[in-house]
Design a protein around this motif. Structure first.
Motif, short mmCIF file in Angstrom:
data_model
loop_
_atom_site.label_atom_id
_atom_site.label_comp_id
_atom_site.label_asym_id
_atom_site.label_seq_id
_atom_site.Cartn_x
_atom_site.Cartn_y
_atom_site.Cartn_z
N TYR A 81 -19.02 -22.38 -2.84
CA TYR A 81 -17.83 -23.22 -2.80
C TYR A 81 -17.81 -24.23 -3.94
N GLY A 82 -18.98 -24.63 -4.43
CA GLY A 82 -19.07 -25.58 -5.53
C GLY A 82 -19.38 -24.91 -6.85
N PHE A 83 -18.99 -23.65 -6.99
CA PHE A 83 -19.30 -22.88 -8.20
C PHE A 83 -18.65 -23.51 -9.42
N VAL A 84 -19.45 -23.65 -10.49
CA VAL A 84 -18.96 -24.14 -11.77
C VAL A 84 -19.16 -23.07 -12.84
N ALA A 85 -20.37 -22.51 -12.89
CA ALA A 85 -20.71 -21.47 -13.85
C ALA A 85 -21.95 -20.74 -13.35
N ALA A 86 -22.15 -19.54 -13.84
CA ALA A 86 -23.26 -18.71 -13.36
C ALA A 86 -24.63 -19.28 -13.69
N ASP A 87 -24.70 -20.26 -14.58
CA ASP A 87 -26.00 -20.86 -14.92
C ASP A 87 -26.17 -22.27 -14.33
N VAL A 88 -25.28 -22.67 -13.44
CA VAL A 88 -25.35 -24.00 -12.83
C VAL A 88 -25.73 -23.86 -11.36
N ARG A 124 -27.26 -28.98 -15.53
CA ARG A 124 -26.27 -29.50 -14.58
C ARG A 124 -26.54 -28.89 -13.21
N ILE A 125 -26.12 -29.60 -12.18
CA ILE A 125 -26.09 -29.05 -10.82
C ILE A 125 -24.72 -29.38 -10.24
N SER A 126 -24.30 -28.56 -9.28
CA SER A 126 -22.97 -28.76 -8.71
C SER A 126 -23.06 -28.77 -7.19
N LEU A 127 -21.96 -29.18 -6.58
CA LEU A 127 -21.85 -29.16 -5.12
C LEU A 127 -20.38 -29.15 -4.74
N SER A 128 -20.14 -28.91 -3.47
CA SER A 128 -18.80 -28.97 -2.91
C SER A 128 -18.83 -29.96 -1.75
N VAL A 129 -17.82 -30.80 -1.68
CA VAL A 129 -17.74 -31.78 -0.58
C VAL A 129 -16.32 -31.80 -0.03
N GLU A 130 -16.22 -31.63 1.28
CA GLU A 130 -14.91 -31.61 1.93
C GLU A 130 -14.27 -32.99 1.94
N ASP A 131 -12.95 -33.00 1.91
CA ASP A 131 -12.21 -34.24 2.05
C ASP A 131 -12.64 -34.94 3.34
N GLY A 132 -12.86 -36.24 3.25
CA GLY A 132 -13.24 -37.03 4.42
C GLY A 132 -14.73 -37.15 4.65
N ASN A 133 -15.54 -36.36 3.96
CA ASN A 133 -16.98 -36.41 4.15
C ASN A 133 -17.53 -37.67 3.47
N ARG A 134 -18.17 -38.54 4.25
CA ARG A 134 -18.71 -39.79 3.72
C ARG A 134 -19.80 -39.56 2.66
N ALA A 135 -20.39 -38.39 2.64
CA ALA A 135 -21.44 -38.09 1.66
C ALA A 135 -20.93 -38.19 0.22
N VAL A 136 -19.63 -38.14 0.03
CA VAL A 136 -19.09 -38.25 -1.32
C VAL A 136 -19.52 -39.57 -1.96
#
Length: 161
Positions: A81-88, A124-136
């Protein structure tokens, strides 16, 4: 609290943490069985660890795991879900509910970022965060920046190199 590298025997615990990460708001929207039956979510833990995977586990004073953070590389055809590139590498982070708000997530993030920075070819590292999640707030305070959207979630990236 102690933080150690994640290893093959942690696979079941990573599944439990994945469930906590998906049910971040305390609402049981997902079950572990459902997540593991869905390839889009199961690929975060299936076959842990595979080549290129890295992660950390937080344990309490008795040695019981209370949270984990790990990263995997996903190819174009099996994107996270947090995909940016195949090397991240895309990270997943979760803390058991009874241990939240005690700095466990921040400590896990710091260790995972250090592990990423020490890896050859990872900048680089990536992630996905849902709307409303305090972890943002944690992610932003660690330097992650929003680079895109996927449905109701932001994709965030941190430069580690």
């Amino acid at each position: 609290m102690r933080i150690r590298p994640a290893a093959a025997p942690d696979a079941d615990f990573l599944g439990r943490v994945l469930l906590e990460a998906y049910n971040w708001d305390g609402t049981p929207r997902f079950t572990l069985e459902g997540l593991l039956a869905d390839p889009a979510s199961a690929h975060y833990v299936t076959g842990w660890p595979r080549s290129g995977d890295f992660g950390v586990v937080a344990e309490d004073a008795s040695g019981t795991p209370v949270g984990a953070a790990w990263a995997r590389i996903f190819p174009e055809g099996d994107q996270g879900y947090g995909f940016v590139a195949a090397d991240v590498p895309e990270l997943t982070l979760g803390v058991l509910p009874e241990h939240r708000g005690r700095g466990v997530g921040r400590a896990l993030m710091a260790e995972l970022v250090a592990a990423a920075a020490a890896r050859e070819g990872v900048d680089r590292i990536s992630l996905s965060v849902e709307d409303g999640n305090r972890a943002v707030r944690l992610y932003e305070s660690c330097g992650f920046r929003t680079v895109g959207r996927n449905g109701g979630s932001d994709t965030m990236v941190l430069s580690v190199g």
